[in-house]
Write an enzyme that holds these catalytic residues in place. Structure first.
Site, mmCIF file in Angstrom:
data_model
loop_
_atom_site.group_PDB
_atom_site.id
_atom_site.type_symbol
_atom_site.label_atom_id
_atom_site.label_comp_id
_atom_site.label_asym_id
_atom_site.label_seq_id
_atom_site.Cartn_x
_atom_site.Cartn_y
_atom_site.Cartn_z
ATOM 1 N N ASN A 1 26.111 -14.537 40.082
ATOM 2 C CA ASN A 1 25.770 -13.251 40.681
ATOM 3 C C ASN A 1 26.180 -12.184 39.688
ATOM 4 O OD1 ASN A 1 25.408 -10.982 42.353
ATOM 5 N ND2 ASN A 1 27.448 -11.202 43.225
ATOM 6 N N GLY A 2 25.230 -11.407 39.215
ATOM 7 C CA GLY A 2 25.585 -10.362 38.271
ATOM 8 C C GLY A 2 24.435 -9.963 37.384
ATOM 9 N N GLU A 3 24.764 -9.198 36.365
ATOM 10 C CA GLU A 3 23.788 -8.751 35.377
ATOM 11 C C GLU A 3 24.438 -8.848 34.003
ATOM 12 O OE1 GLU A 3 24.778 -6.239 37.883
ATOM 13 O OE2 GLU A 3 23.543 -7.552 39.123
ATOM 14 N N ASP B 1 18.373 -12.977 33.046
ATOM 15 C CA ASP B 1 19.470 -12.637 32.139
ATOM 16 C C ASP B 1 20.569 -13.696 32.121
ATOM 17 O OD1 ASP B 1 19.502 -11.262 34.811
ATOM 18 O OD2 ASP B 1 21.591 -10.923 34.294
ATOM 19 N N VAL C 1 15.968 -8.952 41.396
ATOM 20 C CA VAL C 1 16.061 -7.719 40.616
ATOM 21 C C VAL C 1 15.430 -7.892 39.242
ATOM 22 C CG1 VAL C 1 17.683 -6.119 39.513
ATOM 23 C CG2 VAL C 1 18.089 -6.871 41.848
ATOM 24 N N VAL C 2 15.648 -9.055 38.621
ATOM 25 C CA VAL C 2 15.072 -9.376 37.315
ATOM 26 C C VAL C 2 14.322 -10.699 37.423
ATOM 27 C CG1 VAL C 2 15.572 -9.904 34.899
ATOM 28 C CG2 VAL C 2 16.892 -8.143 36.074
ATOM 29 N N CYS D 1 23.471 -10.799 44.541
ATOM 30 C CA CYS D 1 23.085 -12.063 45.134
ATOM 31 C C CYS D 1 24.311 -12.681 45.791
ATOM 32 C CB CYS D 1 22.516 -13.013 44.087
ATOM 33 S SG CYS D 1 21.000 -12.423 43.286
ATOM 34 N N SER E 1 26.314 4.386 40.975
ATOM 35 C CA SER E 1 27.359 5.193 41.609
ATOM 36 C C SER E 1 28.464 5.496 40.601
ATOM 37 C CB SER E 1 27.944 4.467 42.831
ATOM 38 O OG SER E 1 28.928 3.539 42.430
#
Length: 561
Positions: free
Chosen positions: A75-77, A97, A52-53, A2, A363
């Site tokens: 921004n992140g997970e 999350d 995404v979530v 994001c 990756s």
């Protein structure tokens, strides 16, 4: 992936200032929002969302009824958010999350909060009750964050520097924009007029330290000691766990696959775990290169072996050269090896976005730095010096490989996940005796290869394939990307220009025509911002004048000359 953006204490019209936030719209193509802070007419948040979530309730800034005074843009997970929610019995309002940050902060303050987060993140947290602003970034800087802070207290924060450079402020016509350091958080006081004052910058975690959140991990118990079989078993456990926790998404998962050791291990383990999770789709893998390049051939072998839905993206030298301008604009750097390696990653990300429904992309980034995979590690004078170099590379990831991986994928609205930089996996690997981690028998990453030798995850020729730089492997030995670029810049930069390079570019003066060409493009997009790059990436111990692996005497290729 994001895009986050925020201003505190702006003395210009916010509706005009907000235009700068649109420069990071590519990071969040699904939705966007601007929101003023209650009671502060000169403070606001901007957010570009890649859903995404929790696609329904995931817009930001996140605010929940229980804490009306808290505003969060991140921004992140956060991979352990459910475990922490259950452990502390937090009552969630959403399935996002990032909501865990609000609950942890209310329970224990900012330091305990950030140390408990297992994931990758960059965030802006506002506490209007206690008049505080907090900025934070993950250990390796996997998620980007930039800031500008003036002497009179105007603060601007953004995921990418390009969202800040055009901002206006009465006392500072040229804002000093700088990257926020990974592994740190900053505390700032919020004044009644909306401006801020920095209180402290705190380094909360070092890559060699086992993270605090490890005590709440669900990973099975590791075996003590450094016997080789024990170490290999522990590495397999931690690597598989690093993959598993990153399956957290409501969007389709894909994987970049160069056919090298790192991306192949990720792809093979990922496919295995997706099958166990019974996801309703096949794993898409993606390789890029010129026709019959080493990477394409090796990636094809891996894809056939593991049974992925494989996509090959062909490009030619003209397409690669034509992309350099937009690549450098996206990267916000002129580092030579970063630009070279970014072209292939940029083009393949563009293909993924246009032609598939994969959004969350795995990756192998970070492995070379962690496992001493660069060819020049063969020249390390001692295991201890190799260890020091590995830690230095990890510390600087945010300037080079992590920057490349983020910008090239985010430019096309994709989210990248990097299991080799998992906190538990990396801290354990770095805790091993230095002599276990160095190249062995002329082969780099020997320990990592040996760890998976009996797993049947990969064909033997892939598991033991020598190191091939991504920017070189996508072409060939006879006509490498390195050589293509040298031939091109020879006609773009003449000797007279090089003789005056130090006058034109006194900071980080380019030493080659290729470096000069990239610097010209960078200065066109970001004039006066050369200090974003503190130094060029270069191999150590070998007196190299160019970062390409093709120039090293130890270089070995699996391609046919």
């Amino acid at each position: 992936m994001c895009g986050i953006w925020a201003l505190f204490g702006s003395d210009d019209c916010l509706s005009v200032q907000c235009l700068s936030a649109m420069k990071i719209a590519h990071r969040g193509p699904d939705a966007f929002r601007f929101e003023n802070v209650n009671g502060y007419t000169n403070c606001c948040f901007g957010f570009h969302r890649l859903a995404v979530v929790d696609p329904l309730f995931g817009m930001q800034p996140i605010r929940v009824r229980k804490y009306p005074y808290l505003w969060l843009c991140y921004n992140g997970e956060i991979y352990n958010h459910k475990a922490l929610q259950q452990r502390f019995e937090f009552e969630y309002q959403t399935n996002v999350d990032g909501e865990i940050i609000l609950h942890l902060y209310d329970k224990g303050g900012i330091e305990k909060t950030i140390c408990m987060l297992d994931g990758v993140f960059a965030f802006i947290l506002l506490d209007t009750a206690n008049k505080k602003v907090f900025l934070g970034r993950d250990t390796y800087g996997v998620r980007p964050l930039f800031k500008a802070l003036t002497e009179d207290g105007f603060l601007a924060v953004c995921s990418e520097a390009k969202g800040l450079v055009s901002l206006k402020h009465s006392t500072t016509p040229f804002l000093k924009v700088e990257p926020f350091l990974p592994g740190h958080y900053e505390v700032l006081d919020l004044k009644p007029n909306g401006k801020v004052a920095s209180v402290e910058m705190v380094k909360y975690h070092h890559c060699t330290d086992e993270p605090l959140h490890a005590i709440y991990d669900s990973v099975e118990k590791l075996f003590p000691g450094f016997e080789i079989e024990t170490v290999k078993n522990n590495l397999r456990i931690l690597f598989n766990n690093a993959i598993k926790k990153r399956l957290m998404t409501d969007r389709r998962i894909g994987c970049l696959l160069s056919g090298g050791l790192d991306s192949s291990l990720v792809a093979a383990s990922l496919l295995k775990q997706l099958k166990e999770a019974q996801v309703p789709y096949a794993l898409q893998t993606f390789a890029i290169g010129m026709e019959d390049s080493p990477d394409l051939l090796a990636a094809r072998k891996v894809a056939n072996y593991i049974g992925s839905e494989h996509h090959e993206v062909l490009f030619n030298s003209e397409e690669g050269i034509q992309s350099l301008d937009e690549v450098i604009f996206s990267l916000e750097t002129y580092d030579i090896t970063t630009v070279r390696a970014s072209v292939g990653m940029y083009l393949i990300s563009k293909y993924i976005r246009k032609n598939t429904d994969s959004v969350v992309i795995f990756s192998g980034e970070g492995s070379d730095e962690l496992t001493q995979g660069y060819i020049y590690f063969h020249k390390a004078p001692s295991p201890e010096k190799a260890e020091e170099e590995s830690e230095r590379l990890l510390k600087e990831l945010y300037l080079f490989d992590v920057l490349r991986a983020d910008r090239t994928t985010a430019a096309h609205g994709l989210e990248l996940r990097v299991p080799f930089l998992d906190h538990r996996f990396s801290s354990y690997y770095l805790s091993l005796p230095p002599e276990m981690r160095i190249p062995k028998d002329g082969i780099e990453k020997h320990l990592l290869r040996e760890t998976f030798e009996d797993s049947n995850l990969l064909p033997k020729e892939i598991l033991w394939r020598p190191k091939e730089a991504f920017s070189d492997g996508i072409t060939s030995v006879k006509n490498s990307w390195f050589k293509i670029l040298q031939d091109f810049v020879e006609h773009q930069v003449d000797d007279a220009m090089m003789s005056e390079a130090s006058q034109k570019f006194p900071f980080n003066t380019p030493q080659t025509k290729e470096g000069y060409y990239y610097r010209q493009i960078f200065e066109h997009h970001y004039p006066g911002r050369a200090d974003w790059l503190t130094h060029y990436w270069m191999p150590k111990w070998i007196n190299a004048t160019d970062p390409s692996a093709r120039t090293l005497t130890h270089y070995k290729s699996t391609a046919k000359a």
